[in-house]
Design an enzyme around this catalytic site. Sequence first.
Site, PDB file in Angstrom:
ATOM      1  N   CYS A   1      38.423  -5.515 -78.349  1.00  0.00           N
ATOM      2  CA  CYS A   1      39.279  -6.528 -77.724  1.00  0.00           C
ATOM      3  C   CYS A   1      39.724  -7.445 -78.845  1.00  0.00           C
ATOM      4  CB  CYS A   1      38.541  -7.317 -76.645  1.00  0.00           C
ATOM      5  SG  CYS A   1      39.557  -8.635 -75.939  1.00  0.00           S
TER       6      CYS A   1
ATOM      7  N   CYS B   1      40.045 -11.367 -77.621  1.00  0.00           N
ATOM      8  CA  CYS B   1      38.884 -12.182 -77.228  1.00  0.00           C
ATOM      9  C   CYS B   1      37.638 -11.313 -77.224  1.00  0.00           C
ATOM     10  CB  CYS B   1      39.112 -12.865 -75.880  1.00  0.00           C
ATOM     11  SG  CYS B   1      39.828 -11.802 -74.608  1.00  0.00           S
ATOM     12  N   SER B   2      37.090 -11.023 -76.063  1.00  0.00           N
ATOM     13  CA  SER B   2      35.818 -10.305 -76.017  1.00  0.00           C
ATOM     14  C   SER B   2      35.715  -9.418 -74.781  1.00  0.00           C
ATOM     15  CB  SER B   2      34.664 -11.309 -76.030  1.00  0.00           C
ATOM     16  OG  SER B   2      34.819 -12.225 -74.948  1.00  0.00           O
ATOM     17  N   CYS B   3      36.863  -8.976 -74.257  1.00  0.00           N
ATOM     18  CA  CYS B   3      36.852  -8.155 -73.045  1.00  0.00           C
ATOM     19  C   CYS B   3      36.085  -6.860 -73.303  1.00  0.00           C
ATOM     20  CB  CYS B   3      38.275  -7.853 -72.593  1.00  0.00           C
ATOM     21  SG  CYS B   3      39.194  -9.356 -72.210  1.00  0.00           S
TER      22      CYS B   3
END
Lengths: 132, 222
Positions: B122, B125-127
């Site tokens: 991702c 972000c941090s998906c």
Amino acid sequence: MTRHMSESDSDRSPDAAGRSWHDMGGLPAGGINPAEHDFALWEKRVDALQVLCATKGLYTVDGLRRALEEMGPQAFESMTYYERWISAVTKNLLETGVFTTEELNARMEAVAARGATYGDASIEGASPEGET
Amino acid sequence: MPHDGHDHDHDHDGLSPSGHPYRKDNDGPLTHWQIMEIAVRELLVEKGIATPAEITAQVAAMDARSPADGARVVARAWADPEFRARLIADGSAACTEMGFAMDGLKLVAVENTASVHNLVVCTLCSCYPRNLLGLPPDWYKTRAYRSRAVIEPRRVLAEFGLDLPDSVTVRVHDSTADMRYIVVPARPAGTEGWSEADLAGLVTRDCMIGVAVPKLPETVSA
């Protein structure tokens, strides 16, 4: 509340190509640190609060991301993941009007006065552990 | 929901059952952000937004998720060609069928073959496919991984100890908040006739992110 977000707008604004700081795919970067840690209880609670607030429709996951992105690259480098998350969750809840800045500040002062550790500052009965 | 981090002494210099260092928790100096978490949680309860029991249940629900869930999905795909077809066609539906809540996320299962290797990142972000794998590892959220996975994936894979021949195409999948990817690794040779449970034991978190491939143990117990 905003002291950690005080940095120049230029850091947070898109560059000439329209690229914001968080859009980091493809940029040069160093080696990957494979270190991991087990999440602390307070971090798990931050995650839970985010999920619950979003599930209950107080704001959306996009609201979380907007707040994270507005914090800018300095926060990304200087704060841990869930430190940034609780900051972003709080920002959304303040904007939504769930509580006021005055209420938050008063409660944070009260929490800080309870003790020097997370355990001491957590009230049994008001915290999930109190509900068995 | 017992939490064993605050009511007895334990050795913080050791490793947790999952092999990671303990992070100081209730016994370290109280931080500004911990104070904020406590304050926000209490205010949410007082305002009637959430109950302590709900918050406990949500922490427990996330704790209960682990890469073992994703491994069960992969093992079934290996063992059941019809399930595999459903998983590739509609990852969310296939995982829901196995009892995993997808919470409205679109899950895309991408399959490694002899000629294609998939990697998930991702960049924004941090998906992460948290519904199947639990919370992402720290490195998944770092600038280094997010930046480099999409531009020099082979070097990134090499840093994880995975050297792919040039003949293998590397496909990198950039996740979004609403669309998450999981890698279905190629089933290792020599596992014919294995049970789904034994197959699942080969599938690690890193295999499903795509920074590793399943390896047979030195001595096979199946």
